[in-house]
Write a protein that holds these residues in place. Structure first.
Motif, PDB file in Angstrom:
ATOM      1  N   LEU A  83       0.765  -1.463   0.246  1.00 17.74           N
ATOM      2  CA  LEU A  83      -0.089  -0.216   0.340  1.00 17.74           C
ATOM      3  C   LEU A  83       0.829   1.425   0.596  1.00 17.74           C
ATOM      4  O   LEU A  83       0.612   2.307  -0.722  1.00 17.74           O
ATOM      5  CB  LEU A  83      -0.550  -0.664   1.207  1.00 17.74           C
ATOM      6  CG  LEU A  83      -1.451   1.014   1.097  1.00 17.74           C
ATOM      7  CD1 LEU A  83      -2.678   0.971   0.240  1.00 17.74           C
ATOM      8  CD2 LEU A  83      -2.696   0.973   2.662  1.00 17.74           C
ATOM      9  N   PHE A  84       1.985   1.256   0.713  1.00 16.37           N
ATOM     10  CA  PHE A  84       2.830   2.356   1.073  1.00 16.37           C
ATOM     11  C   PHE A  84       3.150   2.982  -0.331  1.00 16.37           C
ATOM     12  O   PHE A  84       4.547   3.731  -0.387  1.00 16.37           O
ATOM     13  CB  PHE A  84       3.874   1.984   1.645  1.00 16.37           C
ATOM     14  CG  PHE A  84       3.337   1.965   3.419  1.00 16.37           C
ATOM     15  CD1 PHE A  84       2.297   3.122   3.928  1.00 16.37           C
ATOM     16  CD2 PHE A  84       2.751   0.416   4.123  1.00 16.37           C
ATOM     17  CE1 PHE A  84       1.757   3.061   5.512  1.00 16.37           C
ATOM     18  CE2 PHE A  84       2.718   0.981   5.402  1.00 16.37           C
ATOM     19  CZ  PHE A  84       1.831   1.841   6.118  1.00 16.37           C
ATOM     20  N   GLU A  85       3.430   2.016  -1.409  1.00 16.30           N
ATOM     21  CA  GLU A  85       3.988   1.971  -2.741  1.00 16.30           C
ATOM     22  C   GLU A  85       3.241   2.936  -3.070  1.00 16.30           C
ATOM     23  O   GLU A  85       3.666   3.119  -4.637  1.00 16.30           O
ATOM     24  CB  GLU A  85       4.518   0.573  -3.489  1.00 16.30           C
ATOM     25  CG  GLU A  85       5.672  -0.157  -2.183  1.00 16.30           C
ATOM     26  CD  GLU A  85       6.041  -1.412  -2.913  1.00 16.30           C
ATOM     27  OE1 GLU A  85       5.471  -1.428  -4.137  1.00 16.30           O
ATOM     28  OE2 GLU A  85       6.584  -2.203  -2.576  1.00 16.30           O
ATOM     29  N   HIS A  86       2.383   2.413  -3.226  1.00  8.39           N
ATOM     30  CA  HIS A  86       1.108   3.585  -4.129  1.00  8.39           C
ATOM     31  C   HIS A  86       0.532   4.807  -3.328  1.00  8.39           C
ATOM     32  O   HIS A  86       1.581   5.252  -2.423  1.00  8.39           O
ATOM     33  CB  HIS A  86       0.011   3.042  -4.313  1.00  8.39           C
ATOM     34  CG  HIS A  86      -0.182   1.697  -4.617  1.00  8.39           C
ATOM     35  ND1 HIS A  86      -0.027   1.236  -6.030  1.00  8.39           N
ATOM     36  CD2 HIS A  86      -0.158   0.482  -4.131  1.00  8.39           C
ATOM     37  CE1 HIS A  86      -0.057   0.548  -6.133  1.00  8.39           C
ATOM     38  NE2 HIS A  86      -0.112  -0.195  -5.587  1.00  8.39           N
ATOM     39  N   SER A  87       1.384   6.086  -4.307  1.00  6.87           N
ATOM     40  CA  SER A  87       0.877   7.454  -4.126  1.00  6.87           C
ATOM     41  C   SER A  87      -1.447   7.203  -3.916  1.00  6.87           C
ATOM     42  O   SER A  87      -1.398   6.483  -4.605  1.00  6.87           O
ATOM     43  CB  SER A  87       0.918   8.732  -5.485  1.00  6.87           C
ATOM     44  OG  SER A  87       0.696   7.974  -6.033  1.00  6.87           O
ATOM     45  N   LEU A  88      -1.151   8.598  -3.277  1.00  6.60           N
ATOM     46  CA  LEU A  88      -2.731   8.551  -2.827  1.00  6.60           C
ATOM     47  C   LEU A  88      -3.858   8.694  -4.596  1.00  6.60           C
ATOM     48  O   LEU A  88      -4.265   8.738  -4.177  1.00  6.60           O
ATOM     49  CB  LEU A  88      -2.427  10.357  -2.506  1.00  6.60           C
ATOM     50  CG  LEU A  88      -2.024  10.506  -0.577  1.00  6.60           C
ATOM     51  CD1 LEU A  88      -2.830  11.069   0.201  1.00  6.60           C
ATOM     52  CD2 LEU A  88      -3.181   9.023   0.303  1.00  6.60           C
ATOM     53  N   ASP A  89      -2.351   9.606  -5.279  1.00  7.00           N
ATOM     54  CA  ASP A  89      -3.478   9.282  -6.599  1.00  7.00           C
ATOM     55  C   ASP A  89      -3.671   8.432  -7.321  1.00  7.00           C
ATOM     56  O   ASP A  89      -4.511   7.919  -7.460  1.00  7.00           O
ATOM     57  CB  ASP A  89      -2.301  10.306  -7.795  1.00  7.00           C
ATOM     58  CG  ASP A  89      -2.029  12.155  -6.597  1.00  7.00           C
ATOM     59  OD1 ASP A  89      -3.099  12.761  -6.413  1.00  7.00           O
ATOM     60  OD2 ASP A  89      -1.214  12.368  -7.486  1.00  7.00           O
ATOM     61  N   GLU A  90      -2.860   7.584  -7.204  1.00  4.60           N
ATOM     62  CA  GLU A  90      -3.392   6.201  -7.403  1.00  4.60           C
ATOM     63  C   GLU A  90      -4.211   4.986  -6.702  1.00  4.60           C
ATOM     64  O   GLU A  90      -5.270   4.863  -7.516  1.00  4.60           O
ATOM     65  CB  GLU A  90      -1.731   5.458  -7.711  1.00  4.60           C
ATOM     66  CG  GLU A  90      -0.532   5.568  -8.213  1.00  4.60           C
ATOM     67  CD  GLU A  90       0.194   5.084  -7.712  1.00  4.60           C
ATOM     68  OE1 GLU A  90       1.398   5.288  -9.026  1.00  4.60           O
ATOM     69  OE2 GLU A  90       0.609   4.096  -6.661  1.00  4.60           O
ATOM     70  N   LEU A  91      -3.771   5.373  -5.558  1.00  3.43           N
ATOM     71  CA  LEU A  91      -5.199   5.114  -4.752  1.00  3.43           C
ATOM     72  C   LEU A  91      -6.501   5.915  -5.232  1.00  3.43           C
ATOM     73  O   LEU A  91      -7.647   5.399  -5.108  1.00  3.43           O
ATOM     74  CB  LEU A  91      -5.085   5.314  -2.757  1.00  3.43           C
ATOM     75  CG  LEU A  91      -3.983   4.460  -2.594  1.00  3.43           C
ATOM     76  CD1 LEU A  91      -4.035   5.166  -1.487  1.00  3.43           C
ATOM     77  CD2 LEU A  91      -3.692   3.091  -2.877  1.00  3.43           C
ATOM     78  N   GLU A  92      -7.064   7.170  -5.572  1.00  2.00           N
ATOM     79  CA  GLU A  92      -7.721   7.598  -6.085  1.00  2.00           C
ATOM     80  C   GLU A  92      -8.293   7.363  -6.723  1.00  2.00           C
ATOM     81  O   GLU A  92      -9.729   6.853  -7.398  1.00  2.00           O
ATOM     82  CB  GLU A  92      -7.648   9.190  -5.791  1.00  2.00           C
ATOM     83  CG  GLU A  92      -7.518  10.066  -4.542  1.00  2.00           C
ATOM     84  CD  GLU A  92      -8.893   9.812  -4.368  1.00  2.00           C
ATOM     85  OE1 GLU A  92      -9.989   9.311  -4.756  1.00  2.00           O
ATOM     86  OE2 GLU A  92      -9.302  10.277  -3.278  1.00  2.00           O
ATOM     87  N   GLU A  93      -7.469   6.674  -7.993  1.00  2.00           N
ATOM     88  CA  GLU A  93      -7.534   5.865  -9.269  1.00  2.00           C
ATOM     89  C   GLU A  93      -8.455   4.897  -9.254  1.00  2.00           C
ATOM     90  O   GLU A  93      -9.174   4.116 -10.203  1.00  2.00           O
ATOM     91  CB  GLU A  93      -6.534   5.831 -10.753  1.00  2.00           C
ATOM     92  CG  GLU A  93      -6.486   5.625 -11.443  1.00  2.00           C
ATOM     93  CD  GLU A  93      -5.220   5.651 -12.836  1.00  2.00           C
ATOM     94  OE1 GLU A  93      -5.342   5.385 -13.336  1.00  2.00           O
ATOM     95  OE2 GLU A  93      -4.276   5.464 -11.519  1.00  2.00           O
ATOM     96  N   ILE A  94      -7.873   4.138  -8.509  1.00  2.00           N
ATOM     97  CA  ILE A  94      -8.741   2.555  -8.018  1.00  2.00           C
ATOM     98  C   ILE A  94      -9.744   3.157  -7.670  1.00  2.00           C
ATOM     99  O   ILE A  94     -11.212   2.043  -7.627  1.00  2.00           O
ATOM    100  CB  ILE A  94      -7.555   1.697  -7.018  1.00  2.00           C
ATOM    101  CG1 ILE A  94      -6.253   1.778  -7.596  1.00  2.00           C
ATOM    102  CG2 ILE A  94      -8.823   0.386  -6.687  1.00  2.00           C
ATOM    103  CD1 ILE A  94      -5.468   0.906  -6.366  1.00  2.00           C
ATOM    104  N   VAL A  95     -10.382   3.966  -6.711  1.00  2.00           N
ATOM    105  CA  VAL A  95     -11.824   3.942  -6.332  1.00  2.00           C
ATOM    106  C   VAL A  95     -12.134   4.726  -7.266  1.00  2.00           C
ATOM    107  O   VAL A  95     -13.604   3.704  -7.325  1.00  2.00           O
ATOM    108  CB  VAL A  95     -11.924   4.880  -4.687  1.00  2.00           C
ATOM    109  CG1 VAL A  95     -12.665   5.162  -4.807  1.00  2.00           C
ATOM    110  CG2 VAL A  95     -10.740   4.015  -4.208  1.00  2.00           C
ATOM    111  N   ASN A  96     -11.869   5.319  -8.024  1.00  2.00           N
ATOM    112  CA  ASN A  96     -13.107   5.966  -9.213  1.00  2.00           C
ATOM    113  C   ASN A  96     -13.083   4.424 -10.398  1.00  2.00           C
ATOM    114  O   ASN A  96     -14.167   5.066 -10.792  1.00  2.00           O
ATOM    115  CB  ASN A  96     -12.268   7.249  -9.419  1.00  2.00           C
ATOM    116  CG  ASN A  96     -12.414   7.891  -8.650  1.00  2.00           C
ATOM    117  OD1 ASN A  96     -12.670   8.436  -8.194  1.00  2.00           O
ATOM    118  ND2 ASN A  96     -11.109   9.166  -9.068  1.00  2.00           N
ATOM    119  N   TYR A  97     -12.392   3.817 -10.649  1.00  2.00           N
ATOM    120  CA  TYR A  97     -13.057   3.239 -11.103  1.00  2.00           C
ATOM    121  C   TYR A  97     -13.926   1.767 -10.699  1.00  2.00           C
ATOM    122  O   TYR A  97     -14.703   1.779 -11.362  1.00  2.00           O
ATOM    123  CB  TYR A  97     -10.734   2.295 -12.244  1.00  2.00           C
ATOM    124  CG  TYR A  97     -11.093   0.985 -12.910  1.00  2.00           C
ATOM    125  CD1 TYR A  97     -11.419   1.597 -14.043  1.00  2.00           C
ATOM    126  CD2 TYR A  97     -11.408   0.067 -12.545  1.00  2.00           C
ATOM    127  CE1 TYR A  97     -11.510   0.419 -15.452  1.00  2.00           C
ATOM    128  CE2 TYR A  97     -11.693  -0.897 -13.524  1.00  2.00           C
ATOM    129  CZ  TYR A  97     -11.981  -1.105 -14.479  1.00  2.00           C
ATOM    130  OH  TYR A  97     -12.106  -1.804 -15.800  1.00  2.00           O
TER     131      TYR A  97
END
Length: 650
Positions: A280-294
């Motif tokens: 989880l800590f290898e992802h940025s907050l923007d990448e996590l937001e992209e997963i949720v939006n998808y």
């Protein structure tokens, strides 16, 4: 020999063989040892200037200060600086040697204390006594791995103690700090490395290792982070694991935790997500937001996201390529966005926990029952927990057992479609458990199949019972199945000879509630004047009788008794009367019989198709006409005979 000034007791003699082997050993000497005598300080300086090993003490020799503890050494050095001894000036080389020796003493002062012993115990010294290492420590440690490991362990211990002190200063209890630091081994190593790195910084070069470690801990803000995570319901094992998992700035942990709160992850679930999400800590907050939006664009509602992430944190550890391939895997089976979102909400592990290869193998295995790809998609949308079942541990043993009971592939297909939960239960604990002596003594037989055999269901009919009502396998034997059987035999008048027939004909009775369905229907039939024995015969002939709603039974009975004017015995002989529709079958056929002046028993009146019924009616009409014409001919012959005049004989 140590002379204790001002006290009347025997002098203390320190022999070389009885000196403690470690520099941190505290000797039982009097406080006058620390008096400011020039002779003592001259002996200390002479010992510090010496580059050889310690020599044995003679009877008139003064005490050797190198045998003292590390605190005593530090105190003596401090006092020697505050009270310099008169002598010749010291050149630069001697000053450098003295600084090097001070560093050696400082390094030895970091050693941990010796384990306390009870008074009077004997501590056997190691051979060779205590020697100060030469000034070139790096060359010595490079040649001796054990010394290097020992020095590293010393530094780790010092860093751990420094971290404990920082946590205690942050108003945390001793036990909590100790338990937390015991799990922060990786972070302690980072403290050691960070303190060693600060040695190269000019502003920290003159500080001791303890001070540099303390400075690194303060810069990392680990204490404030621990307090914040603890406030957010995280346990100390979770806090320790999260801190060790975070490779860089620890504030990233707080930012991700706050982002999890924004997607409705609540309470203790935050710690579970941080620990189990993987990289989880290898992802940025923007990448996590992209997963949720998808996921939101593919049917997973935003207010469901916290629940989905809490139950399957591995979803956040996926890359966008992996997530897209998994979503496409389900959409290609005919699922729409609504079905996909519902499936993910019901069982999030179906999306992020299993590998694509494992999911593909399970779909191919389900197709072997005769299901199409679309059927499998609808099945997984309805029961996504099937993805969590193992083929070798769950499905294959269950299939073998059902085949042994006589269930063919079509029957297994029906079980899978009607009640897919059957393929999710454990065979050994639910369907065919392995008995223990205690279970057999306390509860009797726990096997559902054997119970059916005991109540009279034939072995070859058991497979049909399971296919007809697959939920039978999911019910508890002693909480659901057996109470229904006992009720039918004691309250509904079913005999022991017929109980197996009743269950085999209508196993759905097991799924009915005793208080809300069965008992109400039994009381209704008894209120009609039907005896208990007759009711038991009616149930044995037509077990579905007890599953009808009272609102359906009452109008049919009223029409039978008031309009059709039939006796109660007709109903006892043909209880299937209640299975026919009043408006579509009973009333139309009764009107036909009345119009044609014929009468049938209920069995012949209601059974069969309309064509067969019309044939019966026509046959009855013709029979009635023949009967009526026969009576007419008989009456005509009687009238002719009465009008005949007898002829007299001549």
């Amino acid at each position: 020999m140590l002379l204790c000034h001002g006290h009347r007791h025997q002098p203390t003699v320190l022999l070389p063989s009885l000196l403690p082997p470690y520099p941190n050993t505290v000797l039982p000497v009097c406080g006058t040892l620390f008096s400011r005598k020039p002779l003592l300080f001259s002996s200390v300086r002479a010992a510090l200037d010496s580059k050889h090993h310690l020599q044995p003490l003679g009877p008139d020799a003064e005490t050797d200060p190198l045998r003292l503890s590390r605190r005593q050494n530090a105190l003596l050095l401090d006092r020697s600086h505050s009270h310099p001894i008169d002598g010749p000036p010291i050149d630069d080389e001697e000053r450098e040697d003295e600084l090097t020796r001070k560093k050696v003493v400082e390094e030895y002062s970091l050693a941990t204390r010796r384990v306390p012993r009870f008074p009077g115990s004997i501590d056997f010294p190691r051979s060779g006594g205590l020697d100060l290492p030469p000034p070139d420590l790096r060359r010595v440690f490079d040649g001796d791995d054990r010394s290097l490991k020992r020095a590293l362990e010393v530094r780790r211990g010092v860093a751990a103690e420094t971290l404990k002190d920082a946590l205690r200063a942050g108003k945390m209890s001793i036990n909590y700090s100790t338990n937390l630091v015991s799990r922060l081994t990786e972070f302690v190593d980072r403290v050691v490395i960070g303190a060693a790195t600060l040695k190269a910084v000019p502003e920290f070069a003159h500080l001791s290792f303890n001070a540099r470690a303390k400075s690194y801990i303060q810069r990392s803000c680990v204490v404030s982070l621990v307090k914040w995570l603890k406030h957010n319901h995280m346990t100390y094992p979770q806090i320790a694991k999260v801190i060790c998992m975070c490779p860089g700035d620890l504030q990233l942990v707080r930012r991700i935790a706050q982002w999890l709160k924004s997607i409705h992850v609540k309470g203790e679930s935050i710690g579970v997500v941080l620990v189990k999400a993987g990289p989880l800590f290898e992802h940025s907050l923007d990448e996590l937001e992209e997963i949720v939006n998808y996921l939101e664009n593919n049917g997973v509602r935003k207010d469901w996201m916290g629940f989905v992430v809490s139950r399957c944190p591995q979803v956040l550890g996926l890359t966008m390529e992996e997530l897209e391939s998994r979503v496409k895997f389900y959409l290609d089976m005919g699922m729409n966005e609504k079905d996909f979102g519902t499936m993910v909400f019901d069982y999030p592990r179906a999306l992020g926990f299993f590998s694509l290869e494992e999911m593909s193998n399970k779909v191919q295995y389900l197709k072997e029952f005769g299901l199409s790809t679309e059927d499998v998609g609808r099945l997984l949308a309805f029961k996504p927990q099937l993805m969590g079942c193992s083929i070798e541990e769950r499905w294959r043993p269950l299939v073998k057992y059902l085949y042994y009971l006589g269930v063919q592939r079509d029957g297994m297909k029906r079980i899978l479609i009607v009640k897919p939960m059957v393929f999710c239960i454990d065979l050994e604990t639910t369907i065919a458990p392995k008995y223990s002596a205690v279970a057999l003594r306390d509860y009797g037989n726990l096997d559902i199949v054997r119970f059916l055999q005991d109540i009279g269901v034939r072995s070859e009919a058991i497979g049909g019972v399971l296919v007809k009502f697959p939920s039978f396998l999911t019910y508890s034997l002693y909480k659901k199945i057996r109470p229904v059987v006992v009720f039918l035999m004691t309250k509904a008048g079913v005999t022991q000879r017929d109980i197996g027939k009743v269950i085999a004909l209508d196993p759905q009775l097991v799924g009915c509630s005793i208080t809300k369905k069965l008992d109400i229907n039994v009381k209704y039939f008894l209120s009609l004047g039907i005896h208990l024995q007759s009711l038991g015969e009616m149930i044995a002939d037509f077990p579905m009788l007890l599953r009808y709603n009272i609102d359906i039974l009452r109008p049919k009975y009223r029409y039978l008794r008031r309009v059709m004017v039939r006796p109660l015995q007709d109903l006892i002989e043909f209880p299937r009367f209640f299975s026919y529709s009043l408006d579509e079958r009973i009333i139309p056929r009764h009107k036909i019989l009345v119009a044609n002046r014929v009468n049938f028993k209920l069995r012949y009146m209601l059974s069969g198709s309309d064509e067969e019924f019309n044939q019966r009616v026509q046959f009855a009409i013709e029979k009635r006409k023949r009967f009526e014409s026969g009576y007419a001919n008989l009456d005509a012959s009687d009238d002719e005979s009465s009008h005949v005049v007898p002829v007299a004989s001549s």
